[in-house]
Motif scaffolding. Structure first.
Motif, mmCIF file in Angstrom:
data_model
loop_
_atom_site.group_PDB
_atom_site.id
_atom_site.type_symbol
_atom_site.label_atom_id
_atom_site.label_comp_id
_atom_site.label_asym_id
_atom_site.label_seq_id
_atom_site.Cartn_x
_atom_site.Cartn_y
_atom_site.Cartn_z
ATOM 1 N N LEU A 1 -12.861 -104.935 55.845
ATOM 2 C CA LEU A 1 -12.981 -105.949 56.887
ATOM 3 C C LEU A 1 -13.268 -105.361 58.259
ATOM 4 C CD1 LEU A 1 -10.094 -108.409 55.917
ATOM 5 C CD2 LEU A 1 -12.536 -108.582 55.404
ATOM 6 N N THR A 2 -12.641 -104.236 58.591
ATOM 7 C CA THR A 2 -12.865 -103.651 59.915
ATOM 8 C C THR A 2 -14.323 -103.226 60.072
ATOM 9 O OG1 THR A 2 -10.583 -102.898 60.096
ATOM 10 C CG2 THR A 2 -12.207 -101.783 61.472
ATOM 11 N N GLY A 3 -14.860 -102.563 59.066
ATOM 12 C CA GLY A 3 -16.260 -102.153 59.124
ATOM 13 C C GLY A 3 -17.200 -103.340 59.195
ATOM 14 N N GLN A 4 -16.933 -104.355 58.417
ATOM 15 C CA GLN A 4 -17.779 -105.548 58.441
ATOM 16 C C GLN A 4 -17.721 -106.246 59.799
ATOM 17 O OE1 GLN A 4 -16.286 -107.224 54.449
ATOM 18 N NE2 GLN A 4 -18.326 -108.088 54.646
ATOM 19 N N ARG A 5 -16.525 -106.325 60.367
ATOM 20 C CA ARG A 5 -16.383 -106.961 61.677
ATOM 21 C C ARG A 5 -17.215 -106.224 62.726
ATOM 22 N NH1 ARG A 5 -11.887 -105.614 63.347
ATOM 23 N NH2 ARG A 5 -11.987 -106.789 65.309
ATOM 24 N N LEU A 6 -17.105 -104.909 62.742
ATOM 25 C CA LEU A 6 -17.844 -104.129 63.737
ATOM 26 C C LEU A 6 -19.348 -104.244 63.518
ATOM 27 C CD1 LEU A 6 -15.612 -100.925 63.900
ATOM 28 C CD2 LEU A 6 -15.758 -102.781 65.586
ATOM 29 N N ALA A 7 -19.771 -104.222 62.253
ATOM 30 C CA ALA A 7 -21.191 -104.345 61.950
ATOM 31 C C ALA A 7 -21.725 -105.686 62.432
ATOM 32 C CB ALA A 7 -21.418 -104.190 60.450
ATOM 33 N N ARG A 8 -20.958 -106.745 62.191
ATOM 34 C CA ARG A 8 -21.416 -108.071 62.602
ATOM 35 C C ARG A 8 -21.427 -108.216 64.116
ATOM 36 N NH1 ARG A 8 -24.862 -111.632 60.507
ATOM 37 N NH2 ARG A 8 -24.353 -113.782 61.041
ATOM 38 N N LYS A 9 -20.437 -107.664 64.788
ATOM 39 C CA LYS A 9 -20.418 -107.749 66.254
ATOM 40 C C LYS A 9 -21.636 -107.047 66.848
ATOM 41 C CE LYS A 9 -15.445 -108.165 67.135
ATOM 42 N NZ LYS A 9 -14.289 -107.588 67.842
ATOM 43 N N LEU A 10 -21.923 -105.846 66.352
ATOM 44 C CA LEU A 10 -23.084 -105.105 66.856
ATOM 45 C C LEU A 10 -24.362 -105.900 66.608
ATOM 46 C CD1 LEU A 10 -24.325 -102.563 68.067
ATOM 47 C CD2 LEU A 10 -24.255 -101.522 65.789
ATOM 48 N N GLY A 11 -24.481 -106.475 65.424
ATOM 49 C CA GLY A 11 -25.658 -107.273 65.122
ATOM 50 C C GLY A 11 -25.773 -108.463 66.038
ATOM 51 N N PHE B 1 -5.694 -102.376 75.102
ATOM 52 C CA PHE B 1 -7.138 -102.432 75.267
ATOM 53 C C PHE B 1 -7.720 -103.679 74.589
ATOM 54 C CE2 PHE B 1 -6.201 -97.950 75.956
ATOM 55 C CZ PHE B 1 -6.920 -97.708 77.111
ATOM 56 N N ALA B 2 -6.940 -104.720 74.551
ATOM 57 C CA ALA B 2 -7.363 -105.969 73.905
ATOM 58 C C ALA B 2 -8.503 -106.614 74.692
ATOM 59 C CB ALA B 2 -6.185 -106.924 73.826
ATOM 60 N N SER B 3 -9.192 -107.509 74.021
ATOM 61 C CA SER B 3 -10.303 -108.229 74.640
ATOM 62 C C SER B 3 -9.819 -109.034 75.839
ATOM 63 C CB SER B 3 -10.946 -109.165 73.619
ATOM 64 O OG SER B 3 -11.478 -108.445 72.536
ATOM 65 N N GLU B 4 -10.614 -109.021 76.907
ATOM 66 C CA GLU B 4 -10.268 -109.728 78.136
ATOM 67 C C GLU B 4 -11.263 -110.823 78.491
ATOM 68 O OE1 GLU B 4 -9.076 -107.103 81.463
ATOM 69 O OE2 GLU B 4 -9.542 -105.468 80.065
ATOM 70 N N PHE B 5 -12.487 -110.740 77.931
ATOM 71 C CA PHE B 5 -13.547 -111.636 78.363
ATOM 72 C C PHE B 5 -13.964 -112.599 77.253
ATOM 73 C CE2 PHE B 5 -13.824 -107.799 80.907
ATOM 74 C CZ PHE B 5 -13.841 -108.324 82.197
ATOM 75 N N ALA B 6 -14.488 -113.737 77.674
ATOM 76 C CA ALA B 6 -14.882 -114.786 76.731
ATOM 77 C C ALA B 6 -15.927 -114.293 75.741
ATOM 78 C CB ALA B 6 -15.403 -115.999 77.502
ATOM 79 N N VAL B 7 -16.842 -113.460 76.185
ATOM 80 C CA VAL B 7 -17.886 -112.976 75.286
ATOM 81 C C VAL B 7 -17.273 -112.157 74.145
ATOM 82 C CG1 VAL B 7 -18.388 -110.860 76.611
ATOM 83 C CG2 VAL B 7 -20.156 -111.896 75.160
ATOM 84 N N GLN B 8 -16.182 -111.442 74.439
ATOM 85 C CA GLN B 8 -15.511 -110.678 73.388
ATOM 86 C C GLN B 8 -14.855 -111.607 72.371
ATOM 87 O OE1 GLN B 8 -13.333 -108.423 76.548
ATOM 88 N NE2 GLN B 8 -13.685 -106.667 75.180
ATOM 89 N N GLY B 9 -14.287 -112.678 72.857
ATOM 90 C CA GLY B 9 -13.690 -113.653 71.955
ATOM 91 C C GLY B 9 -14.720 -114.315 71.062
ATOM 92 N N LEU C 1 -17.126 -115.006 65.580
ATOM 93 C CA LEU C 1 -18.266 -114.946 64.657
ATOM 94 C C LEU C 1 -18.048 -113.886 63.584
ATOM 95 C CD1 LEU C 1 -21.475 -115.377 66.852
ATOM 96 C CD2 LEU C 1 -20.227 -117.084 65.553
ATOM 97 N N ALA C 2 -17.483 -112.759 63.976
ATOM 98 C CA ALA C 2 -17.242 -111.680 63.013
ATOM 99 C C ALA C 2 -16.246 -112.117 61.949
ATOM 100 C CB ALA C 2 -16.737 -110.435 63.734
ATOM 101 N N GLN C 3 -15.199 -112.799 62.354
ATOM 102 C CA GLN C 3 -14.201 -113.260 61.392
ATOM 103 C C GLN C 3 -14.802 -114.260 60.413
ATOM 104 O OE1 GLN C 3 -11.281 -112.171 60.833
ATOM 105 N NE2 GLN C 3 -10.683 -111.027 62.654
ATOM 106 N N ARG C 4 -15.637 -115.126 60.922
ATOM 107 C CA ARG C 4 -16.283 -116.114 60.046
ATOM 108 C C ARG C 4 -17.208 -115.425 59.049
ATOM 109 N NH1 ARG C 4 -19.372 -120.765 63.134
ATOM 110 N NH2 ARG C 4 -20.979 -119.170 63.337
ATOM 111 N N PHE C 5 -17.896 -114.390 59.483
ATOM 112 C CA PHE C 5 -18.832 -113.679 58.615
ATOM 113 C C PHE C 5 -18.103 -112.929 57.503
ATOM 114 C CE2 PHE C 5 -21.269 -109.790 57.626
ATOM 115 C CZ PHE C 5 -22.436 -110.365 57.155
#
Length: 362
Positions: free
Chosen positions: A206-216, A245-253, A258-262
Motif C-alpha cells: 500500500l505504501t508503494g502504491q500510494r506514493l506511485a499514485r501521488k507522483l502520477g 512532518f504531517a501534511s499541512e496543505f489542502a493539495v496534500q490532502g 486520491l491515493a487511498q481510493r486508488f
C-alpha cells in the motif's frame, strides 16, 4: 449492479513479446445498439486504470469514468453508435491479468503472467469486437494509454476501423514519461510488502502504491491548475495527524484522498505490467509512421492534445497528426488550451465534447 460482459479470447492467445495465455477473457460494456449493417460500432480503450464502465446504463446506473461524454445525444452519441468499452488486458476489473487465476495452477498469475505490450491490449480489443460479429469499426478511440492502443490497433489490423481518435496519446513513450513511470514502479517494488510480487490480498504494498499514485497525479494535472484550485489553503482539520512532518496543505490532502481510493481498487502487479507496457511502446517497430497509417486504410482521424499536458507533450500529438495527414488520411489536429493537464479529457468535457462530437458527426 454489474453491466460487464465477457469475451473469450482465442486459445491460445499469443502475446507480442512471447508467451501465451490460455482461457483468457476481456471484460467489456456496451451502450446503444448495433445496426443491421453492423457498421456503427465504436471501440473505446481506456487510460491506465479505469474499468470498462465508461458511463451509466440500465444494467449499471452508477456514473462511469467518462460520464457526460458517452450517452444519448452526447458527444459519443449512443443513439447513433454501438459503443464498446473494454477493460484492458492486464488490468484487474474483469479482464485477464496478473491478478487473475492461472488455469494451469489454480493460483493468481502474479509475475508469471507473460510480458504485456500495448499491442496485446489492442489485439484483445480486436478479438472482442470480432466475437460480436463486427468486421469493421466505424471508429476506434482512446485517451492516454488508450491513445497509444488505437495506434497499435491501426498498425496491426489494417482496414479494421474506418476512423481513429487519438486523445492525449503518443507514438512512442518520451524520456520524461519513462523516467516518471520508472520511479512509480520503483516505489512499489521497493515496498517490503510487495514481496517480489507475491504479496497477499490482506497485505498488498500500500505504501508503494500510494506514493506511485501521488507522483502520477501531480503530473496528470498542471501547476497552473494546482495554484487555481488550492493555492496555499490549509488541509482540513479532519485530515491532520500528529506526525511532526504531517501534511499541512489542502493539495496534500487531495493527493492522499486520491491515493487511498486508488490503492483500494487497483492491483499493484497489474499497475506494474501496464505501466511498463506504456514505456516500451514504439509505433516505429511496425514501420515508418506514414507507411503504417497508409496501410491502415483510415478515412479520417482526430488527434487531440492539451497544451498544459506534462506527460504527453503537444509535440507528440502533432507528430501523430502530421504522419496521418502525410499518409493521406483526412486529419484534424486539436491542440486544446485546457488548464487541467493530461487529465483534461476527464474534466473539461465541454471542450473535449465539442471536438469529439463534431468529428463523429462529420
Amino acid at each position: 449492479m454489474d453491466a460487464r460482459q465477457y469475451a473469450s479470447l482465442p486459445d491460445p492467445f499469443p502475446m507480442w513479446r512471447g508467451g501465451m495465455l490460455h482461457g483468457a477473457r476481456i471484460a467489456y460494456e456496451t451502450w446503444g445498439a448495433l445496426n443491421a449493417a453492423r457498421d456503427n460500432a465504436l471501440l473505446l480503450f481506456t487510460g491506465l486504470s479505469p474499468p470498462a464502465h465508461a458511463a451509466s446504463s440500465p444494467a449499471d446506473p452508477s456514473d462511469g469514468w467518462w460520464q457526460g461524454m458517452v450517452g444519448p445525444r452526447l458527444a459519443i452519441d449512443t443513439e447513433r453508435f454501438f459503443v464498446i468499452c473494454v477493460n484492458s488486458l492486464g488490468s484487474c476489473f474483469g479482464s485477464s491479468g496478473p491478478a487473475s487465476i492461472d488455469p494451469a495452477t489454480g493460483k493468481p498469475y502474479r509475475l508469471k503472467f507473460p510480458d504485456l505490450s500495448v499491442e496485446d491490449i489492442a489485439r484483445a480489443g480486436f478479438e472482442t469486437v470480432r466475437s460480436l460479429g463486427i468486421e469493421r469499426l466505424d471508429t476506434v478511440m482512446g485517451p492516454s494509454l488508450g491513445g497509444m492502443v488505437v495506434l497499435a490497433y491501426a498498425a496491426q489490423f489494417p482496414g479494421a476501423a474506418r476512423r481513429l481518435v487519438c486523445i492525449s496519446g503518443t507514438a512512442a513513450a518520451a524520456p520524461f514519461a519513462i523516467a516518471l513511470r520508472s520511479i512509480q514502479r520503483e516505489a512499489i517494488t521497493h515496498d517490503p510488502d510487495w514481496a517480489g510480487g507475491d504479496y497477499s490480498a490482506e497485505r498488498p504494498p500500500l505504501t508503494g502504491q500510494r506514493l506511485a499514485r501521488k507522483l502520477g497525479t501531480v503530473t496528470y494535472r498542471s501547476a497552473a491548475e494546482w495554484q487555481q484550485r488550492f493555492g496555499r489553503a490549509p488541509i482540513r482539520d479532519d485530515m491532520k495527524s500528529g506526525d511532526p512532518f504531517a501534511s499541512e496543505f489542502a493539495v496534500q490532502g487531495y493527493l492522499e484522498a486520491l491515493a487511498q481510493r486508488f490503492v483500494s481498487a487497483f492491483d499493484a502487479n497489474c499497475y506494474l505490467y501496464i505501466s511498463r507496457s506504456m514505456d516500451r511502446f514504439d509505433l516505429g517497430v511496425h514501420g515508418e509512421a506514414v507507411s503504417v497509417f497508409r496501410r491502415a486504410a483510415l478515412s479520417s482521424a482526430l488527434v487531440i492534445g492539451v497544451q498544459s499536458d506534462l506527460l504527453f507533450s503537444l509535440t507528440e500529438q502533432q507528430a501523430v497528426a502530421s504522419s496521418l495527414a502525410a499518409a493521406g488520411v483526412a486529419t484534424r489536429f486539436a491542440p486544446l488550451p485546457c488548464i487541467e493537464g493530461h487529465d483534461a479529457f476527464l474534466v473539461d468535457l465541454d471542450t473535449f465534447g465539442r471536438e469529439i462530437g463534431a468529428f463523429l458527426r462529420g
